[in-house]
Design an enzyme around this catalytic site. Structure first.
Site, PDB file in Angstrom:
ATOM      1  N   GLY A  24       0.894  -1.238  -0.089  1.00  0.00           N
ATOM      2  CA  GLY A  24      -0.038  -0.146  -0.030  1.00  0.00           C
ATOM      3  C   GLY A  24       0.760   1.361  -0.133  1.00  0.00           C
ATOM      4  N   ARG A  47      -1.312  -4.219   7.216  1.00  0.00           N
ATOM      5  CA  ARG A  47      -2.252  -3.903   8.294  1.00  0.00           C
ATOM      6  C   ARG A  47      -3.430  -2.903   8.050  1.00  0.00           C
ATOM      7  NH1 ARG A  47       2.540  -2.797  12.555  1.00  0.00           N
ATOM      8  NH2 ARG A  47       3.017  -1.249  10.765  1.00  0.00           N
ATOM      9  N   PHE A 105      13.528   0.986  12.608  1.00  0.00           N
ATOM     10  CA  PHE A 105      13.885   2.215  13.000  1.00  0.00           C
ATOM     11  C   PHE A 105      15.233   2.161  13.727  1.00  0.00           C
ATOM     12  CE2 PHE A 105      11.205   0.320  16.251  1.00  0.00           C
ATOM     13  CZ  PHE A 105      12.097  -0.061  17.409  1.00  0.00           C
ATOM     14  N   TYR A 155      22.660  -4.050   4.078  1.00  0.00           N
ATOM     15  CA  TYR A 155      23.400  -4.380   5.198  1.00  0.00           C
ATOM     16  C   TYR A 155      23.112  -5.851   5.851  1.00  0.00           C
ATOM     17  CZ  TYR A 155      19.384  -2.163   7.651  1.00  0.00           C
ATOM     18  OH  TYR A 155      17.858  -1.934   8.010  1.00  0.00           O
ATOM     19  N   PRO A 198      19.596   3.218  -0.349  1.00  0.00           N
ATOM     20  CA  PRO A 198      18.520   4.079   0.193  1.00  0.00           C
ATOM     21  C   PRO A 198      17.626   4.655  -1.111  1.00  0.00           C
ATOM     22  CG  PRO A 198      20.565   5.002   1.043  1.00  0.00           C
ATOM     23  CD  PRO A 198      20.871   3.765   0.052  1.00  0.00           C
TER      24      PRO A 198
HETATM   25  C1  HXC Z   1      12.735   2.231  20.755  1.00  0.00           C
HETATM   26  C2  HXC Z   1      10.869   1.549  19.982  1.00  0.00           C
HETATM   27  C3  HXC Z   1      10.790   2.700  19.108  1.00  0.00           C
HETATM   28  C4  HXC Z   1      11.934   3.581  19.139  1.00  0.00           C
HETATM   29  C5  HXC Z   1       9.064   1.586  18.759  1.00  0.00           C
HETATM   30  N1  HXC Z   1       9.806   1.096  19.764  1.00  0.00           N
HETATM   31  N2  HXC Z   1       9.661   2.800  18.148  1.00  0.00           N
HETATM   32  N3  HXC Z   1      11.808   1.480  20.883  1.00  0.00           N
HETATM   33  N4  HXC Z   1      13.024   3.352  20.017  1.00  0.00           N
HETATM   34  N5  HXC Z   1      11.996   4.658  18.384  1.00  0.00           N
HETATM   35  C6  HXC Z   1       9.293  -0.043  20.620  1.00  0.00           C
HETATM   36  C7  HXC Z   1       7.961   0.095  21.347  1.00  0.00           C
HETATM   37  O1  HXC Z   1       8.028   0.908  22.416  1.00  0.00           O
HETATM   38  C8  HXC Z   1       7.335  -1.177  21.471  1.00  0.00           C
HETATM   39  O2  HXC Z   1       8.161  -1.890  22.629  1.00  0.00           O
HETATM   40  C9  HXC Z   1       7.733  -2.081  20.265  1.00  0.00           C
HETATM   41  O3  HXC Z   1       8.957  -1.327  19.685  1.00  0.00           O
HETATM   42  C10 HXC Z   1       6.674  -2.155  19.389  1.00  0.00           C
HETATM   43  O4  HXC Z   1       6.278  -0.849  18.899  1.00  0.00           O
HETATM   44  P1  HXC Z   1       4.799  -0.638  18.561  1.00  0.00           P
HETATM   45  O5  HXC Z   1       4.680   0.851  18.115  1.00  0.00           O
HETATM   46  O6  HXC Z   1       3.881  -1.024  19.617  1.00  0.00           O
HETATM   47  O7  HXC Z   1       4.620  -1.507  17.226  1.00  0.00           O
HETATM   48  P2  HXC Z   1       3.896  -1.577  16.006  1.00  0.00           P
HETATM   49  O8  HXC Z   1       2.659  -0.586  16.222  1.00  0.00           O
HETATM   50  O9  HXC Z   1       3.483  -2.921  15.823  1.00  0.00           O
HETATM   51  O10 HXC Z   1       4.771  -0.477  14.877  1.00  0.00           O
HETATM   52  C11 HXC Z   1       5.736  -1.331  14.541  1.00  0.00           C
HETATM   53  C12 HXC Z   1       7.046  -0.630  14.140  1.00  0.00           C
HETATM   54  C13 HXC Z   1       6.382   0.737  13.188  1.00  0.00           C
HETATM   55  C14 HXC Z   1       8.061  -1.056  13.561  1.00  0.00           C
HETATM   56  C15 HXC Z   1       7.710  -0.001  15.392  1.00  0.00           C
HETATM   57  O11 HXC Z   1       7.497   1.637  13.311  1.00  0.00           O
HETATM   58  C16 HXC Z   1       5.921   0.468  12.048  1.00  0.00           C
HETATM   59  O12 HXC Z   1       4.730   0.449  11.893  1.00  0.00           O
HETATM   60  N6  HXC Z   1       6.844   0.003  11.137  1.00  0.00           N
HETATM   61  C17 HXC Z   1       6.202  -0.095   9.604  1.00  0.00           C
HETATM   62  C18 HXC Z   1       6.902   0.524   8.577  1.00  0.00           C
HETATM   63  C19 HXC Z   1       8.358   0.718   8.554  1.00  0.00           C
HETATM   64  O13 HXC Z   1       9.016   0.513   9.724  1.00  0.00           O
HETATM   65  N7  HXC Z   1       8.986   0.959   7.359  1.00  0.00           N
HETATM   66  C20 HXC Z   1      10.328   1.175   7.045  1.00  0.00           C
HETATM   67  C21 HXC Z   1      11.121   0.164   6.570  1.00  0.00           C
HETATM   68  S1  HXC Z   1      12.560   0.716   5.928  1.00  0.00           S
HETATM   69  P3  HXC Z   1       7.564  -2.188  24.296  1.00  0.00           P
HETATM   70  O14 HXC Z   1       8.517  -2.687  25.145  1.00  0.00           O
HETATM   71  O15 HXC Z   1       7.373  -0.610  24.636  1.00  0.00           O
HETATM   72  O16 HXC Z   1       6.119  -2.912  24.117  1.00  0.00           O
HETATM   73  C22 HXC Z   1      13.681  -0.681   6.138  1.00  0.00           C
HETATM   74  C23 HXC Z   1      15.105  -0.589   5.484  1.00  0.00           C
HETATM   75  C24 HXC Z   1      15.390   0.662   5.345  1.00  0.00           C
HETATM   76  O17 HXC Z   1      13.376  -1.455   6.375  1.00  0.00           O
HETATM   77  C25 HXC Z   1      16.925   0.836   4.744  1.00  0.00           C
HETATM   78  C26 HXC Z   1      17.527   2.326   4.153  1.00  0.00           C
HETATM   79  C27 HXC Z   1      18.448   2.230   3.712  1.00  0.00           C
HETATM   80  P1  NAP Z   2       7.144   1.293   4.057  1.00  0.00           P
HETATM   81  O1  NAP Z   2       6.607   2.316   2.974  1.00  0.00           O
HETATM   82  O2  NAP Z   2       6.973   1.565   5.326  1.00  0.00           O
HETATM   83  O3  NAP Z   2       6.696  -0.073   3.548  1.00  0.00           O
HETATM   84  C1  NAP Z   2       6.783  -0.987   4.810  1.00  0.00           C
HETATM   85  C2  NAP Z   2       5.093  -1.883   4.497  1.00  0.00           C
HETATM   86  O4  NAP Z   2       5.043  -2.799   5.364  1.00  0.00           O
HETATM   87  C3  NAP Z   2       4.081  -0.719   4.966  1.00  0.00           C
HETATM   88  O5  NAP Z   2       3.333  -0.761   3.850  1.00  0.00           O
HETATM   89  C4  NAP Z   2       3.480  -1.381   6.129  1.00  0.00           C
HETATM   90  O6  NAP Z   2       2.213  -1.163   5.907  1.00  0.00           O
HETATM   91  C5  NAP Z   2       4.027  -2.854   5.813  1.00  0.00           C
HETATM   92  N1  NAP Z   2       3.964  -3.460   7.089  1.00  0.00           N
HETATM   93  C6  NAP Z   2       4.461  -3.134   8.279  1.00  0.00           C
HETATM   94  N2  NAP Z   2       4.337  -4.208   9.268  1.00  0.00           N
HETATM   95  C7  NAP Z   2       3.440  -4.956   8.644  1.00  0.00           C
HETATM   96  C8  NAP Z   2       2.858  -6.344   9.379  1.00  0.00           C
HETATM   97  N3  NAP Z   2       3.140  -6.849  10.406  1.00  0.00           N
HETATM   98  N4  NAP Z   2       2.213  -6.901   8.161  1.00  0.00           N
HETATM   99  C9  NAP Z   2       1.934  -6.570   6.852  1.00  0.00           C
HETATM  100  N5  NAP Z   2       2.423  -5.558   6.521  1.00  0.00           N
HETATM  101  C10 NAP Z   2       3.176  -4.621   7.405  1.00  0.00           C
HETATM  102  O7  NAP Z   2       8.839   1.371   3.545  1.00  0.00           O
HETATM  103  P2  NAP Z   2       9.717   1.132   2.265  1.00  0.00           P
HETATM  104  O8  NAP Z   2      10.737   2.041   2.277  1.00  0.00           O
HETATM  105  O9  NAP Z   2       8.691   1.107   1.076  1.00  0.00           O
HETATM  106  O10 NAP Z   2      10.123  -0.285   2.346  1.00  0.00           O
HETATM  107  C11 NAP Z   2       9.824  -1.600   1.605  1.00  0.00           C
HETATM  108  C12 NAP Z   2      10.839  -2.622   1.776  1.00  0.00           C
HETATM  109  O11 NAP Z   2      11.960  -2.036   1.220  1.00  0.00           O
HETATM  110  C13 NAP Z   2      11.020  -2.953   3.208  1.00  0.00           C
HETATM  111  O12 NAP Z   2      11.118  -4.411   2.889  1.00  0.00           O
HETATM  112  C14 NAP Z   2      12.244  -2.348   3.371  1.00  0.00           C
HETATM  113  O13 NAP Z   2      13.154  -3.179   4.322  1.00  0.00           O
HETATM  114  C15 NAP Z   2      13.030  -2.274   2.124  1.00  0.00           C
HETATM  115  N6  NAP Z   2      13.808  -1.277   2.055  1.00  0.00           N
HETATM  116  C16 NAP Z   2      13.710   0.053   1.986  1.00  0.00           C
HETATM  117  C17 NAP Z   2      14.575   0.600   1.625  1.00  0.00           C
HETATM  118  C18 NAP Z   2      14.526   2.271   1.590  1.00  0.00           C
HETATM  119  O14 NAP Z   2      15.347   2.963   1.530  1.00  0.00           O
HETATM  120  N7  NAP Z   2      13.531   2.840   1.288  1.00  0.00           N
HETATM  121  C19 NAP Z   2      16.117   0.422   1.652  1.00  0.00           C
HETATM  122  C20 NAP Z   2      16.258  -0.900   1.821  1.00  0.00           C
HETATM  123  C21 NAP Z   2      15.355  -1.795   1.914  1.00  0.00           C
HETATM  124  P3  NAP Z   2       1.151  -1.110   7.358  1.00  0.00           P
HETATM  125  O15 NAP Z   2       1.389  -0.137   8.363  1.00  0.00           O
HETATM  126  O16 NAP Z   2      -0.044  -0.866   6.642  1.00  0.00           O
HETATM  127  O17 NAP Z   2       1.098  -2.541   7.928  1.00  0.00           O
END
Ligand code: HXC
Ligand code: NAP
Length: 304
Positions: A24, A47, A105, A155, A198
């Protein structure tokens, strides 16, 4: 021709149905758009159903393709099985699964609770093997060819401080990719991965480069472009092109591969002396002279 242009032939994915987890938003949405343009049906899951629904509507309007939004938390196997059921009901079969959903994060590891660690591992690693088992078992039973594409990160093989749960989970998913390429190849099931550097997305940038919370000095220091030999971040179409190729039949002989798409970023960080690119051009004359002088001294000592 520009690198931001679509790459594959028209209808390259015609007749295929592809599941994109995390479809999405961000890169998942960009891959979905291109798969639809190439004629595939796409099931997008995550989700937040509201976001999936509006993305589905937007992309269907834009491409004329068929896209099914399904709420599914990949951490829970029963939700994955339900999503699979809905995908079969809508499209009859599924030909490829892109494991793209992720959580991540930046944080010093000692600040993480064990639940925070669990959260990332569960989304990235458990989510990937849940989808892999759910669809892989069916493909084997139905003697149907299929393809997994796992979105990793550059990484995954070096590890990375400050994103340790993600590094552990992505490394595990990479091991899954390579292991199943060897084990399930005999069933006609391919497993490949992409390791991006990135690519700007809101999801990644807000959690990994939170500029609003950083000083100007820190922003400049950690600007992703500055760590990339090619001097720029990735364009979504570049990644979508690669992903479309890897789920298409054009890549039928590619199995167990991980393709890095990062402008050379990880190698720049890995090479001991790559930091020397910060030495100003004009300083190299003096450095060369100094090295040549010590070589001469060494030779003179050896000859005396
Ligand atoms: C420390 C943290 C924190 C932070 C959350 N937590 N954020 N701890 N520092 N900044 C802790 C919370 O306190 C909690 O622990 C636990 O993590 C779970 O957090 P929730 O908010 O309850 O979880 P949830 O609502 O399921 O959210 C999951 C999430 C959130 C991962 C924390 O960021 C998310 O929804 N992310 C989805 C999209 C995403 O991350 N996209 C980026 C992908 S980029 P406790 O102990 O308090 O219960 C990628 C590669 C990029 O992967 C590479 C770039 C080059
Ligand atoms: P993003 O937009 O945050 O995508 C992550 C997606 O995962 C969101 O749509 C999120 O949607 C979904 N998600 C998170 N938790 C989930 C769960 N429990 N079940 C189902 N879906 C879930 O970030 P993005 O940058 O596009 O990342 C996409 C992919 O590329 C990831 O695998 C990431 O590790 C990889 N990646 C990204 C980069 C970059 O620079 N952007 C670099 C290297 C690798 P909901 O919150 O609705 O669940």
């Amino acid at each position: 021709m520009k690198y931001t242009e679509p790459m594959l032939k028209e209808n390259a994915l015609q007749g295929k149905t592809i599941v994109v987890t995390g479809g999405g938003t961000g890169l998942g949405k960009s891959m979905t758009r291109y798969f639809l343009e190439l004629g595939a049906n796409v099931v997008i899951t995550s989700r937040k159903f509201g976001i999936l629904e509006s993305t589905a509507q937007e992309l269907a309007d834009e491409t004329g393709g068929k896209v099914l939004p399904v709420a599914c938390d990949v951490r829970h196997y029963e939700e994955v099985m339900h999503m699979k059921q809905l995908a079969y009901e809508a499209f009859g079969q599924v030909d490829a699964v892109v494991n793209n959903a992720a959580g991540n994060f930046i944080s010093p590891t000692e600040r993480l609770s064990h639940r925070a660690f669990d959260t990332i591992i569960d989304i990235v690693l458990r989510g990937t093997y849940n989808c892999t088992l759910a669809f892989g078992k069916d493909w084997i039973e139905q003697k149907q060819k299929g393809s997994f594409l796992n979105i990793s990160v550059s990484y995954a093989w070096t590890g990375s401080g400050y994103t340790v749960p993600s590094a552990c989970a992505k490394a595990g998913a990479l091991a899954l990719t390579r292991s199943l390429a060897a084990e399930w190849g005999k069933y006609g099931i391919r497993s490949n991965a992409i390791a991006p550097g990135p690519f700007p997305t809101e999801g990644a940038w807000s959690r990994l480069f939170p500029e609003e919370a950083m000083s100007e000095e820190l922003i400049q220091k950690f600007k992703p472009e500055n760590a990339i030999p090619l001097g720029r971040v990735g364009e979504h179409q570049e990644l979508a092109n690669l992903a479309a190729y890897l789920v298409s039949d054009y890549s039928s002989y590619i199995n167990g591969e991980v393709i890095t798409i990062d402008g050379g970023e990880w190698l720049l960080g890995a090479g001991e002396f790559n930091k020397l690119r910060d030495v100003p051009e004009e300083a190299w004359d003096a450095i060369e002279e100094n090295i040549r002088n010590s070589n001469k001294k060494n030779k003179a000592q050896n000859n005396s």
